[in-house]
Enzyme design. Structure first.
Site, PDB file in Angstrom:
ATOM      1  N   ASP A   8       0.807  -1.238   0.000  1.00 59.13           N
ATOM      2  CA  ASP A   8       0.000   0.000   0.000  1.00 59.13           C
ATOM      3  C   ASP A   8       0.838   1.285   0.000  1.00 59.13           C
ATOM      4  O   ASP A   8       1.451   1.633   1.020  1.00 59.13           O
ATOM      5  CB  ASP A   8      -0.939   0.049   1.198  1.00 59.13           C
ATOM      6  CG  ASP A   8      -1.936  -1.106   1.234  1.00 59.13           C
ATOM      7  OD1 ASP A   8      -1.518  -2.264   1.019  1.00 59.13           O
ATOM      8  OD2 ASP A   8      -3.130  -0.840   1.484  1.00 59.13           O
ATOM      9  N   GLU A  39      -3.880   1.998  -3.356  1.00 59.51           N
ATOM     10  CA  GLU A  39      -5.203   2.455  -2.899  1.00 59.51           C
ATOM     11  C   GLU A  39      -5.151   3.657  -1.966  1.00 59.51           C
ATOM     12  O   GLU A  39      -6.159   4.302  -1.745  1.00 59.51           O
ATOM     13  CB  GLU A  39      -5.957   1.297  -2.229  1.00 59.51           C
ATOM     14  CG  GLU A  39      -5.377   0.915  -0.884  1.00 59.51           C
ATOM     15  CD  GLU A  39      -6.416   0.424   0.102  1.00 59.51           C
ATOM     16  OE1 GLU A  39      -7.586   0.276  -0.273  1.00 59.51           O
ATOM     17  OE2 GLU A  39      -6.043   0.191   1.258  1.00 59.51           O
ATOM     18  N   HIS A  68     -10.425   1.298  -0.734  1.00 59.43           N
ATOM     19  CA  HIS A  68     -10.460   2.748  -1.005  1.00 59.43           C
ATOM     20  C   HIS A  68     -10.467   3.081  -2.493  1.00 59.43           C
ATOM     21  O   HIS A  68     -10.242   4.224  -2.879  1.00 59.43           O
ATOM     22  CB  HIS A  68      -9.276   3.446  -0.335  1.00 59.43           C
ATOM     23  CG  HIS A  68      -9.281   3.327   1.156  1.00 59.43           C
ATOM     24  ND1 HIS A  68     -10.309   3.825   1.927  1.00 59.43           N
ATOM     25  CD2 HIS A  68      -8.411   2.760   2.009  1.00 59.43           C
ATOM     26  CE1 HIS A  68     -10.041   3.578   3.207  1.00 59.43           C
ATOM     27  NE2 HIS A  68      -8.908   2.916   3.277  1.00 59.43           N
ATOM     28  N   HIS A 178      -1.202  -2.690   6.145  1.00 58.76           N
ATOM     29  CA  HIS A 178      -0.088  -1.739   6.230  1.00 58.76           C
ATOM     30  C   HIS A 178       1.016  -2.220   7.179  1.00 58.76           C
ATOM     31  O   HIS A 178       1.883  -1.435   7.549  1.00 58.76           O
ATOM     32  CB  HIS A 178      -0.554  -0.340   6.640  1.00 58.76           C
ATOM     33  CG  HIS A 178      -1.432   0.326   5.621  1.00 58.76           C
ATOM     34  ND1 HIS A 178      -1.563   1.691   5.518  1.00 58.76           N
ATOM     35  CD2 HIS A 178      -2.224  -0.180   4.647  1.00 58.76           C
ATOM     36  CE1 HIS A 178      -2.401   1.993   4.533  1.00 58.76           C
ATOM     37  NE2 HIS A 178      -2.828   0.862   4.004  1.00 58.76           N
TER      38      HIS A 178
HETATM   39 FE   LIG Z   1      -4.332   0.546   2.436  1.00 52.29          FE
HETATM   40 FE   LIG Z   2      -7.321  -1.220   2.234  1.00 50.67          FE
END
Ligand SMILES: [Fe+2]
Ligand SMILES: [Fe+2]
Length: 276
Positions: A8, A39, A68, A178
């Site tokens: 991410d 995202e 997202h 994350h």
């Molecule tokens: Fe994310």
């Molecule tokens: Fe996510």
């Protein structure tokens, strides 16, 4: 052949380290194909067309997203026109975007990519297991190298997807939390697996956001903006080495790159020599 999935990308700091590091990283790690989960690239939530283009220029081959995905309306046109950016395959058919793609890697191997969203502690979506079956049946059978980005919250969910697809795909790699997990392995059927490849962005943060803001809102319920943090920026991802003939994984390795290392790569990167 070697494939990198970048975890991410969060905000400007994430975008900056990727665009700075990538050309040199591609050379250093002899990468043939680069996937980036973007995202959170647009100010921490969603993706903007301009950032998508910068990632392409830096050498990203394919972009995956997640929960997202539609935060920025502008990305809709890219999702509907570009052949290398995906929506989660278990979104409804009416949702903008394609569910899988096959793209050529630098070594000539065709690589299939799909992304799926988990259902535990996340918004309700269609069944990811059935969606995986459906998409894998659609991908041409001669495309052996197949990478799944499983964008999910729960490690149990992710392990289950890894085991479900073992022997049918090259890798099941997690995104969304994350936080990189130290469980990279290759299953018996030849599928590389890791619950989460981690975050590309500021690590002096709460999942990429300013600590003070998240703390204030969480503890006092005072509304604040969860701005993207700035410090301790790292690029996190995972490199899978695969046999192009069989699609089986040969090795899997976590990658963590600091800003200093990215800067060094940027100054060392040789310009690509054109083939005459
Ligand atoms: Fe994310
Ligand atoms: Fe996510």
């Amino acid at each position: 052949m070697r494939i990198l999935l970048i975890g991410d990308i969060v905000g400007k700091p994430g975008e900056r380290i990727v665009t700075r590091a990538l050309p040199g990283l591609r050379q250093r790690e002899r990468l043939d194909f680069i996937i980036a989960n973007a995202e959170n690239a647009a100010d921490g939530s969603g993706l903007a067309p301009s950032i998508y283009r910068k990632l392409m220029t830096a050498g990203v081959d394919c972009v995956t997203l997640g929960d997202h995905i539609y935060r920025r309306n502008e990305i809709r046109s890219v999702l509907e026109s570009a052949d290398n950016i995906l929506k989660p395959a278990n979104f409804p058919p009416s949702a903008p975007g394609r569910t899988w793609c096959v793209l050529p890697a630098a070594d000539g191997t065709q690589v299939a990519v799909l992304s799926l969203l988990g259902r535990v502690f996340m918004r309700p979506v269609d069944c990811p297991w059935h969606a995986a079956d459906r998409v894998l049946a659609e991908i041409p059978s001669d495309v052996k190298v197949r990478i799944v980005d499983f964008h999910a919250e729960a490690t149990s969910d992710k392990q289950l997807m890894g085991r479900y697809l073992d022997g049918r795909v090259t890798a099941v790699l997690g995104t969304h939390t994350h936080v990189a997990t130290a469980d990279e392995q290759i299953f018996r059927g030849g599928t590389a697996f890791q619950c989460d490849v981690g975050m590309t962005g500021p690590h002096d943060s709460i999942l990429g956001r300013r600590i003070d803001r998240v703390m204030e809102t969480t503890i006092t319920f005072q509304p604040t903006q969860f701005e993207v943090a700035e410090d301790d920026v790292k690029l996190c991802g995972t490199i899978v080495e695969a046999d192009p003939a069989t699609g089986k994984a040969i090795s899997i390795r976590r990658l963590v790159l600091t800003v200093d290392e990215a800067d060094k790569l940027a100054t060392q990167a040789k310009p690509a020599i054109p083939v005459l």
